[in-house]
Design a protein around this motif. Structure first.
Motif, PDB file in Angstrom:
ATOM      1  N   THR A   1       5.479 -78.404 -22.936  1.00 16.28           N
ATOM      2  CA  THR A   1       6.360 -77.889 -23.971  1.00 16.28           C
ATOM      3  C   THR A   1       7.115 -76.708 -23.377  1.00 16.28           C
ATOM      4  O   THR A   1       6.700 -76.137 -22.367  1.00 16.28           O
ATOM      5  CB  THR A   1       5.578 -77.441 -25.209  1.00 16.28           C
ATOM      6  OG1 THR A   1       4.586 -76.457 -24.821  1.00 16.28           O
ATOM      7  CG2 THR A   1       4.860 -78.619 -25.863  1.00 16.28           C
ATOM      8  N   ASN A   2       8.250 -76.337 -23.989  1.00 13.35           N
ATOM      9  CA  ASN A   2       9.061 -75.283 -23.391  1.00 13.35           C
ATOM     10  C   ASN A   2       9.704 -74.417 -24.459  1.00 13.35           C
ATOM     11  O   ASN A   2       9.771 -74.787 -25.638  1.00 13.35           O
ATOM     12  CB  ASN A   2      10.131 -75.888 -22.478  1.00 13.35           C
ATOM     13  CG  ASN A   2      11.143 -76.704 -23.256  1.00 13.35           C
ATOM     14  OD1 ASN A   2      12.056 -76.160 -23.873  1.00 13.35           O
ATOM     15  ND2 ASN A   2      10.979 -78.032 -23.260  1.00 13.35           N
ATOM     16  N   THR A   3      10.192 -73.258 -24.023  1.00 15.39           N
ATOM     17  CA  THR A   3      10.805 -72.297 -24.939  1.00 15.39           C
ATOM     18  C   THR A   3      12.330 -72.300 -24.869  1.00 15.39           C
ATOM     19  O   THR A   3      12.977 -71.560 -25.607  1.00 15.39           O
ATOM     20  CB  THR A   3      10.314 -70.871 -24.613  1.00 15.39           C
ATOM     21  OG1 THR A   3      10.624 -70.570 -23.238  1.00 15.39           O
ATOM     22  CG2 THR A   3       8.811 -70.754 -24.818  1.00 15.39           C
ATOM     23  N   ASN A   4      12.900 -73.108 -23.982  1.00 11.41           N
ATOM     24  CA  ASN A   4      14.360 -73.156 -23.826  1.00 11.41           C
ATOM     25  C   ASN A   4      14.738 -74.555 -23.377  1.00 11.41           C
ATOM     26  O   ASN A   4      14.701 -74.868 -22.192  1.00 11.41           O
ATOM     27  CB  ASN A   4      14.831 -72.106 -22.817  1.00 11.41           C
ATOM     28  CG  ASN A   4      16.346 -72.097 -22.625  1.00 11.41           C
ATOM     29  OD1 ASN A   4      17.051 -73.014 -23.034  1.00 11.41           O
ATOM     30  ND2 ASN A   4      16.852 -71.052 -21.992  1.00 11.41           N
TER      31      ASN A   4
ATOM     32  N   GLY B   1       9.543 -86.221 -13.349  1.00 15.24           N
ATOM     33  CA  GLY B   1       9.971 -86.123 -14.737  1.00 15.24           C
ATOM     34  C   GLY B   1      10.787 -84.859 -14.927  1.00 15.24           C
ATOM     35  O   GLY B   1      11.321 -84.302 -13.972  1.00 15.24           O
ATOM     36  N   ALA B   2      10.874 -84.396 -16.163  1.00 12.75           N
ATOM     37  CA  ALA B   2      11.575 -83.154 -16.480  1.00 12.75           C
ATOM     38  C   ALA B   2      10.739 -82.368 -17.463  1.00 12.75           C
ATOM     39  O   ALA B   2       9.833 -82.914 -18.117  1.00 12.75           O
ATOM     40  CB  ALA B   2      12.962 -83.437 -17.068  1.00 12.75           C
ATOM     41  N   LEU B   3      11.024 -81.082 -17.573  1.00 12.15           N
ATOM     42  CA  LEU B   3      10.244 -80.245 -18.493  1.00 12.15           C
ATOM     43  C   LEU B   3      10.441 -80.649 -19.949  1.00 12.15           C
ATOM     44  O   LEU B   3       9.686 -80.231 -20.810  1.00 12.15           O
ATOM     45  CB  LEU B   3      10.620 -78.776 -18.305  1.00 12.15           C
ATOM     46  CG  LEU B   3      10.160 -78.120 -17.002  1.00 12.15           C
ATOM     47  CD1 LEU B   3      10.552 -76.649 -16.985  1.00 12.15           C
ATOM     48  CD2 LEU B   3       8.663 -78.263 -16.814  1.00 12.15           C
TER      49      LEU B   3
ATOM     50  N   ALA C   1       7.348 -72.811 -19.591  1.00 11.48           N
ATOM     51  CA  ALA C   1       6.816 -74.158 -19.798  1.00 11.48           C
ATOM     52  C   ALA C   1       5.298 -74.090 -19.842  1.00 11.48           C
ATOM     53  O   ALA C   1       4.673 -73.516 -18.954  1.00 11.48           O
ATOM     54  CB  ALA C   1       7.272 -75.092 -18.684  1.00 11.48           C
ATOM     55  N   THR C   2       4.729 -74.657 -20.885  1.00 13.38           N
ATOM     56  CA  THR C   2       3.278 -74.713 -21.031  1.00 13.38           C
ATOM     57  C   THR C   2       2.812 -76.136 -20.746  1.00 13.38           C
ATOM     58  O   THR C   2       3.231 -77.078 -21.413  1.00 13.38           O
ATOM     59  CB  THR C   2       2.847 -74.291 -22.440  1.00 13.38           C
ATOM     60  OG1 THR C   2       3.277 -72.946 -22.675  1.00 13.38           O
ATOM     61  CG2 THR C   2       1.325 -74.363 -22.586  1.00 13.38           C
ATOM     62  N   PHE C   3       1.959 -76.271 -19.735  1.00 14.66           N
ATOM     63  CA  PHE C   3       1.414 -77.572 -19.345  1.00 14.66           C
ATOM     64  C   PHE C   3       0.023 -77.696 -19.965  1.00 14.66           C
ATOM     65  O   PHE C   3      -0.892 -76.947 -19.611  1.00 14.66           O
ATOM     66  CB  PHE C   3       1.327 -77.680 -17.828  1.00 14.66           C
ATOM     67  CG  PHE C   3       2.658 -77.654 -17.133  1.00 14.66           C
ATOM     68  CD1 PHE C   3       3.293 -78.830 -16.770  1.00 14.66           C
ATOM     69  CD2 PHE C   3       3.281 -76.449 -16.844  1.00 14.66           C
ATOM     70  CE1 PHE C   3       4.524 -78.805 -16.120  1.00 14.66           C
ATOM     71  CE2 PHE C   3       4.509 -76.407 -16.200  1.00 14.66           C
ATOM     72  CZ  PHE C   3       5.133 -77.591 -15.843  1.00 14.66           C
TER      73      PHE C   3
ATOM     74  N   ILE D   1       3.965 -71.552 -16.977  1.00 10.36           N
ATOM     75  CA  ILE D   1       4.793 -71.104 -15.853  1.00 10.36           C
ATOM     76  C   ILE D   1       6.155 -70.706 -16.406  1.00 10.36           C
ATOM     77  O   ILE D   1       6.732 -71.426 -17.229  1.00 10.36           O
ATOM     78  CB  ILE D   1       4.963 -72.216 -14.799  1.00 10.36           C
ATOM     79  CG1 ILE D   1       3.645 -72.455 -14.055  1.00 10.36           C
ATOM     80  CG2 ILE D   1       6.063 -71.872 -13.815  1.00 10.36           C
ATOM     81  CD1 ILE D   1       3.711 -73.596 -13.073  1.00 10.36           C
ATOM     82  N   THR D   2       6.664 -69.556 -15.966  1.00  7.69           N
ATOM     83  CA  THR D   2       7.981 -69.084 -16.399  1.00  7.69           C
ATOM     84  C   THR D   2       8.972 -69.176 -15.240  1.00  7.69           C
ATOM     85  O   THR D   2       8.667 -68.775 -14.119  1.00  7.69           O
ATOM     86  CB  THR D   2       7.909 -67.638 -16.916  1.00  7.69           C
ATOM     87  OG1 THR D   2       7.047 -67.595 -18.062  1.00  7.69           O
ATOM     88  CG2 THR D   2       9.287 -67.131 -17.318  1.00  7.69           C
TER      89      THR D   2
END
Length: 321
Positions: free
Chosen positions: A107-110, A142-144, A185-187, A205-206
Motif C-alpha cells: 500500500t502507498n501514501t502517494n 510489478g509496481a507499488l 510504501a508499506t509491504f 520504505i520511503t
C-alpha cells in the motif's frame, strides 16, 4: 459267573465331552462375533502417556535489512543505474512451527509517485547475498500500485527459517516530472497454512524525488541612476540555493512562465536585475513575483521564494522595491 460291568456309562461320558466342546465353541464364537461382548469382556491395566500434544503455531516477521537509498536524483543526461534504481532487502522469517506459503502486498501514501516506481523482487539466503545489481533471471516484477508476486522460493518456507527478499525500486519518469514528491510504501507479509491459518507482518520504505531547494529570503535594492543600474530597475538579492546552476524570476500568478533566467556572477552571493519591460507591466500597482532556483544537471526547478515589486511612473512605467 461274575457280573459284567454295565457298558452304558461310557457313551454318557463321551456325550458329556461333546457338550463341553460345544459350550466352549459357542462361547468363543459369541465373543468373536459380538463387538459389544468383546469390548465388555476385555480389560487392560491403565497406561500413563509420556509427553504432550502441542498445537501448531503460525507467525512471521518482516525486517528491512538493507534500506534502499531514500531519494531519486536522476541526471538529465546519461544517468547511471545507481541514480535510476535503488536496491534494498527485507528479511522474512517463519517464526512458527509449520511451513508457510508467503505472499506480499503493498500500500502507498502517494498513488501518483507510486505508479512511477517499478518493483523487482528476487530471493537470496541472506540479505548480504542480494548482490549489487538485478539478476538476469529468477525475478518477479510489478509496481507499488499493482499486484506483487514473490519469487518461487517463498512458496513454502520451513518453520524456523528465513529468506532475504531482495528488492529493486526504479523511477520510470524524470526528476523534473516527479520532483519534490514523496511516497511511503508499506509491504505487508502474510504467511498461510491452508485456507484459515495466517499471520502477518509489515515493513515500510520511503522514497522521494529530488527538487532543488528555494533560495533564501529575497531582498531588493532600487536602481541608483547609473548606466549599469538605471532608475526603474531593481536588484534582487538572496542566499544561494544548494545545487542551483541558475535562477528564474517569474510572476507568482504564472510560475511556469520565465521572465528572467540568469546565472549570477557570484554564485555564493547571487543577484538578479529586473526592469519593467521584462515584467511587461502595463499599469500601476503591485506585482507579486517568485525567485526560483534551477538545477540544470537534474532538470529541477524550485517552487520559488516570494517578493512583491511595485510599478511606478518614472517617466515611463518602472519598478521600485
Amino acid at each position: 459267573m461274575p457280573n459284567s460291568p454295565d457298558p452304558s456309562p461310557r457313551p454318557v461320558r463321551r456325550l458329556a465331552g461333546w457338550r463341553l466342546i460345544v459350550v466352549v465353541f459357542v462361547s468363543v464364537f459369541a465373543v468373536g462375533t459380538s463387538s459389544w461382548a468383546a469390548s465388555a469382556s476385555w480389560t487392560a491395566a491403565p497406561v500413563t502417556l509420556a509427553g504432550s500434544a502441542a498445537a501448531a503455531s503460525v507467525s512471521v516477521t518482516s525486517t528491512v535489512t538493507t534500506p534502499p537509498t531514500g531519494q531519486f536524483a536522476v541526471q538529465v543526461t546519461s544517468p547511471p543505474v545507481t541514480e535510476t534504481t535503488h536496491l534494498g532487502a527485507f528479511t522474512y522469517a517463519n517464526t512458527g512451527t509449520v511451513p508457510l506459503a508467503l505472499t506480499v502486498a503493498a500500500t502507498n501514501t502517494n498513488g501518483t509517485l507510486a505508479a512511477n516506481i517499478a518493483v523487482t523482487f528476487w530471493s537470496a539466503s541472506t540479505a548480504a547475498l542480494c548482490g549489487s545489481s538485478v539478476p538476469a533471471s529468477g525475478t518477479t516484477s510489478g509496481a507499488l500500485t499493482g499486484a506483487l508476486t514473490l519469487p518461487a522460493a517463498f512458496a513454502s518456507v520451513p518453520a524456523g527459517s528465513s529468506l532475504a527478499l531482495c528488492v529493486a525500486l526504479r523511477l520510470t519518469t524524470t526528476t523534473a516530472a516527479s520532483q519534490g514528491q514523496t511516497v511511503t510504501a508499506t509491504f505487508t507479509l502474510t504467511g498461510r497454512v491452508g485456507a484459515n491459518w495466517s499471520a502477518t507482518a509489515a515493513s515500510a520504505i520511503t522514497q522521494s524525488v529530488y527538487r532543488v531547494p528555494d533560495p533564501g529570503t529575497v531582498t531588493c535594492t532600487n536602481g541608483t541612476g547609473t548606466s549599469t543600474d538605471p532608475v526603474g530597475t531593481v536588484t534582487l538579492s538572496f542566499p544561494r540555493a544548494v545545487g542551483a546552476t541558475s535562477y528564474n524570476v517569474v510572476r507568482a500568478s504564472t510560475p511556469g512562465t520565465v521572465i528572467v533566467n540568469a546565472v549570477p556572477p557570484d554564485p555564493n552571493a547571487p543577484t538578479i536585475k529586473v526592469n519593467g519591460s521584462q515584467l511587461g507591466v502595463l499599469s500601476l500597482g503591485s506585482v507579486p513575483i517568485l525567485v526560483q532556483a534551477v538545477d540544470g544537471t537534474y532538470g529541477t526547478v524550485s517552487a520559488g521564494s516570494p517578493y512583491t515589486l511595485n510599478v511606478v511612473v518614472l517617466g515611463l512605467l518602472g519598478l521600485r522595491c
